[in-house]
Design a protein around this motif. Structure first.
Motif, PDB file in Angstrom:
ATOM      1  N   LEU A 275       0.854  -1.184   0.000  1.00 45.02           N
ATOM      2  CA  LEU A 275       0.000   0.000   0.000  1.00 45.02           C
ATOM      3  C   LEU A 275       0.887   1.231   0.000  1.00 45.02           C
ATOM      4  O   LEU A 275       1.898   1.271   0.703  1.00 45.02           O
ATOM      5  N   ALA A 276       0.478   2.227  -0.771  1.00 45.62           N
ATOM      6  CA  ALA A 276       1.199   3.496  -0.775  1.00 45.62           C
ATOM      7  C   ALA A 276       0.197   4.632  -0.680  1.00 45.62           C
ATOM      8  O   ALA A 276      -0.813   4.643  -1.388  1.00 45.62           O
ATOM      9  N   TYR A 277       0.490   5.564   0.201  1.00 45.18           N
ATOM     10  CA  TYR A 277      -0.251   6.817   0.269  1.00 45.18           C
ATOM     11  C   TYR A 277       0.732   7.905  -0.104  1.00 45.18           C
ATOM     12  O   TYR A 277       1.758   8.086   0.560  1.00 45.18           O
ATOM     13  N   VAL A 278       0.454   8.605  -1.184  1.00 40.92           N
ATOM     14  CA  VAL A 278       1.354   9.639  -1.674  1.00 40.92           C
ATOM     15  C   VAL A 278       0.552  10.914  -1.907  1.00 40.92           C
ATOM     16  O   VAL A 278      -0.459  10.895  -2.611  1.00 40.92           O
ATOM     17  N   ASP A 279       0.991  11.984  -1.311  1.00 42.10           N
ATOM     18  CA  ASP A 279       0.386  13.298  -1.495  1.00 42.10           C
ATOM     19  C   ASP A 279       1.443  14.190  -2.132  1.00 42.10           C
ATOM     20  O   ASP A 279       2.165  14.915  -1.441  1.00 42.10           O
ATOM     21  N   GLY A 280       1.553  14.080  -3.462  1.00 46.74           N
ATOM     22  CA  GLY A 280       2.564  14.841  -4.190  1.00 46.74           C
ATOM     23  C   GLY A 280       3.943  14.606  -3.607  1.00 46.74           C
ATOM     24  O   GLY A 280       4.297  13.488  -3.253  1.00 46.74           O
ATOM     25  N   GLU A 281       4.721  15.673  -3.491  1.00 42.86           N
ATOM     26  CA  GLU A 281       6.032  15.581  -2.854  1.00 42.86           C
ATOM     27  C   GLU A 281       5.941  15.830  -1.359  1.00 42.86           C
ATOM     28  O   GLU A 281       6.919  15.704  -0.643  1.00 42.86           O
ATOM     29  N   ARG A 282       4.740  16.170  -0.900  1.00 41.66           N
ATOM     30  CA  ARG A 282       4.537  16.553   0.490  1.00 41.66           C
ATOM     31  C   ARG A 282       4.704  15.391   1.452  1.00 41.66           C
ATOM     32  O   ARG A 282       5.349  15.508   2.479  1.00 41.66           O
ATOM     33  N   LEU A 283       4.118  14.230   1.109  1.00 43.64           N
ATOM     34  CA  LEU A 283       4.020  13.132   2.060  1.00 43.64           C
ATOM     35  C   LEU A 283       3.965  11.800   1.323  1.00 43.64           C
ATOM     36  O   LEU A 283       3.309  11.693   0.287  1.00 43.64           O
ATOM     37  N   GLY A 284       4.629  10.801   1.870  1.00 45.83           N
ATOM     38  CA  GLY A 284       4.557   9.447   1.327  1.00 45.83           C
ATOM     39  C   GLY A 284       4.665   8.427   2.441  1.00 45.83           C
ATOM     40  O   GLY A 284       5.506   8.553   3.328  1.00 45.83           O
ATOM     41  N   VAL A 285       3.770   7.443   2.414  1.00 49.25           N
ATOM     42  CA  VAL A 285       3.811   6.337   3.366  1.00 49.25           C
ATOM     43  C   VAL A 285       3.724   5.058   2.545  1.00 49.25           C
ATOM     44  O   VAL A 285       2.792   4.897   1.742  1.00 49.25           O
ATOM     45  N   PHE A 286       4.682   4.182   2.733  1.00 48.76           N
ATOM     46  CA  PHE A 286       4.786   2.962   1.935  1.00 48.76           C
ATOM     47  C   PHE A 286       4.789   1.764   2.869  1.00 48.76           C
ATOM     48  O   PHE A 286       5.539   1.737   3.843  1.00 48.76           O
ATOM     49  N   SER A 287       3.942   0.785   2.572  1.00 54.65           N
ATOM     50  CA  SER A 287       3.764  -0.367   3.463  1.00 54.65           C
ATOM     51  C   SER A 287       3.700  -1.655   2.656  1.00 54.65           C
ATOM     52  O   SER A 287       3.113  -1.682   1.582  1.00 54.65           O
ATOM     53  N   HIS A 288       4.267  -2.709   3.221  1.00 55.66           N
ATOM     54  CA  HIS A 288       4.136  -4.065   2.686  1.00 55.66           C
ATOM     55  C   HIS A 288       3.674  -4.950   3.829  1.00 55.66           C
ATOM     56  O   HIS A 288       4.006  -4.715   4.987  1.00 55.66           O
ATOM     57  N   GLY A 289       2.908  -5.985   3.497  1.00 60.36           N
ATOM     58  CA  GLY A 289       2.473  -6.904   4.536  1.00 60.36           C
ATOM     59  C   GLY A 289       1.465  -7.901   4.022  1.00 60.36           C
ATOM     60  O   GLY A 289       1.401  -8.175   2.818  1.00 60.36           O
ATOM     61  N   GLN A 290       0.685  -8.419   4.941  1.00 54.43           N
ATOM     62  CA  GLN A 290      -0.335  -9.420   4.645  1.00 54.43           C
ATOM     63  C   GLN A 290      -1.703  -8.826   4.967  1.00 54.43           C
ATOM     64  O   GLN A 290      -1.893  -8.243   6.041  1.00 54.43           O
ATOM     65  N   VAL A 291      -2.642  -9.010   4.057  1.00 50.43           N
ATOM     66  CA  VAL A 291      -4.004  -8.515   4.270  1.00 50.43           C
ATOM     67  C   VAL A 291      -4.816  -9.591   4.964  1.00 50.43           C
ATOM     68  O   VAL A 291      -4.768 -10.765   4.598  1.00 50.43           O
ATOM     69  N   GLU A 292      -5.546  -9.161   5.981  1.00 51.93           N
ATOM     70  CA  GLU A 292      -6.504 -10.043   6.641  1.00 51.93           C
ATOM     71  C   GLU A 292      -7.898  -9.481   6.368  1.00 51.93           C
ATOM     72  O   GLU A 292      -8.087  -8.269   6.281  1.00 51.93           O
ATOM     73  N   PHE A 293      -8.857 -10.371   6.221  1.00 51.20           N
ATOM     74  CA  PHE A 293     -10.245  -9.968   6.029  1.00 51.20           C
ATOM     75  C   PHE A 293     -10.957 -10.029   7.373  1.00 51.20           C
ATOM     76  O   PHE A 293     -10.778 -10.976   8.133  1.00 51.20           O
ATOM     77  N   LEU A 294     -11.736  -8.994   7.650  1.00 50.75           N
ATOM     78  CA  LEU A 294     -12.410  -8.868   8.936  1.00 50.75           C
ATOM     79  C   LEU A 294     -13.910  -9.051   8.742  1.00 50.75           C
ATOM     80  O   LEU A 294     -14.525  -8.329   7.963  1.00 50.75           O
ATOM     81  N   THR A 295     -14.478  -9.991   9.457  1.00 53.68           N
ATOM     82  CA  THR A 295     -15.921 -10.209   9.411  1.00 53.68           C
ATOM     83  C   THR A 295     -16.544  -9.611  10.669  1.00 53.68           C
ATOM     84  O   THR A 295     -15.841  -9.171  11.587  1.00 53.68           O
ATOM     85  N   GLY A 296     -17.851  -9.627  10.725  1.00 52.04           N
ATOM     86  CA  GLY A 296     -18.563  -9.086  11.873  1.00 52.04           C
ATOM     87  C   GLY A 296     -18.206  -9.753  13.182  1.00 52.04           C
ATOM     88  O   GLY A 296     -18.402  -9.177  14.257  1.00 52.04           O
ATOM     89  N   GLU A 297     -17.672 -10.961  13.119  1.00 53.15           N
ATOM     90  CA  GLU A 297     -17.281 -11.683  14.338  1.00 53.15           C
ATOM     91  C   GLU A 297     -15.902 -11.271  14.850  1.00 53.15           C
ATOM     92  O   GLU A 297     -15.536 -11.610  15.975  1.00 53.15           O
ATOM     93  N   HIS A 298     -15.125 -10.571  14.052  1.00 51.84           N
ATOM     94  CA  HIS A 298     -13.779 -10.163  14.466  1.00 51.84           C
ATOM     95  C   HIS A 298     -13.890  -9.152  15.605  1.00 51.84           C
ATOM     96  O   HIS A 298     -14.730  -8.254  15.566  1.00 51.84           O
ATOM     97  N   PRO A 299     -13.046  -9.265  16.643  1.00 52.15           N
ATOM     98  CA  PRO A 299     -13.159  -8.357  17.789  1.00 52.15           C
ATOM     99  C   PRO A 299     -12.954  -6.876  17.451  1.00 52.15           C
ATOM    100  O   PRO A 299     -13.428  -6.015  18.184  1.00 52.15           O
ATOM    101  N   ASP A 300     -12.289  -6.557  16.358  1.00 53.34           N
ATOM    102  CA  ASP A 300     -12.061  -5.161  15.973  1.00 53.34           C
ATOM    103  C   ASP A 300     -13.118  -4.619  15.014  1.00 53.34           C
ATOM    104  O   ASP A 300     -13.110  -3.427  14.689  1.00 53.34           O
ATOM    105  N   PHE A 301     -14.005  -5.485  14.538  1.00 58.24           N
ATOM    106  CA  PHE A 301     -14.934  -5.093  13.482  1.00 58.24           C
ATOM    107  C   PHE A 301     -15.841  -3.933  13.905  1.00 58.24           C
ATOM    108  O   PHE A 301     -16.015  -2.971  13.151  1.00 58.24           O
TER     109      PHE A 301
END
Length: 179
Positions: free
Chosen positions: A98-124
């Motif tokens: 995932l990358a969030y880029v706001d021109g030259e102002r800001l950039g956040v770059f991430s790699h990882g594993q995606v988890e799917f969250l259902t209604g039963e997940h404690p964080d949902f």
């Protein structure tokens, strides 16, 4: 800010480890003066951020698309239709960038594993409440097969070309809202 002290510490450890194992080329760009720490990232990544999401097809071809991202508890959360190609890719191969880029102002770059969250997940419920507050409706109401996803990052860096301008702008906005 919804992050706990432990989440901020964990994010900082991830940021430190990530920049530490980055290439010299990246470290030449993300110098200490431009590197965002955990607290600064949490401060500037508020509301919805349009993210570039990279997935991989079954034949190993890269695909990129955009999602509405929300930085909650030091991780990116997003929704999409379950029938979307990106959802199918992630269900079969959960590694993503995932990358969030706001021109030259800001950039956040991430790699990882995606988890799917259902209604039963404690964080949902908390994630759903945040999204409803932002959109004035539940993403689940947008289509019959909406999926909720969260990136569990294994690598992340944050960059601001002019760190003071990025963090001061957020501080100024927060101060004007409390007046």
């Amino acid at each position: 800010m919804k992050e706990t002290t432990e989440e901020v510490s964990g994010l900082q450890a991830l940021l430190d480890a990530s920049i530490g194992r980055s290439t010299q080329h990246l470290r030449n760009i993300i110098t200490p003066e431009r590197e965002l720490n955990a607290e600064e990232l949490i401060q500037v990544l508020t509301g919805m951020c349009t993210l570039n999401l990279a997935t991989v097809t079954k034949s190993g071809e890269p695909r990129i698309s955009a999602v509405d991202g929300h930085f909650l508890h030091a991780r990116w959360v997003f929704t999409t239709a379950g029938s979307a190609a990106k959802a199918r890719h992630l269900k079969a191969r959960p590694a993503a960038s995932l990358a969030y880029v706001d021109g030259e102002r800001l950039g956040v770059f991430s790699h990882g594993q995606v988890e799917f969250l259902t209604g039963e997940h404690p964080d949902f419920d908390e994630i759903e409440a945040h999204l409803v507050a932002h959109y004035d409706s539940s993403p689940s109401s947008w289509a019959p097969d909406i999926v909720y996803a969260r990136l569990q990052p294994t690598w992340m860096v944050g960059y601001a070309f002019d760190k003071a301008a990025v963090t001061d702008k957020v501080t100024d906005q927060a101060a004007s809202q409390t007046k």
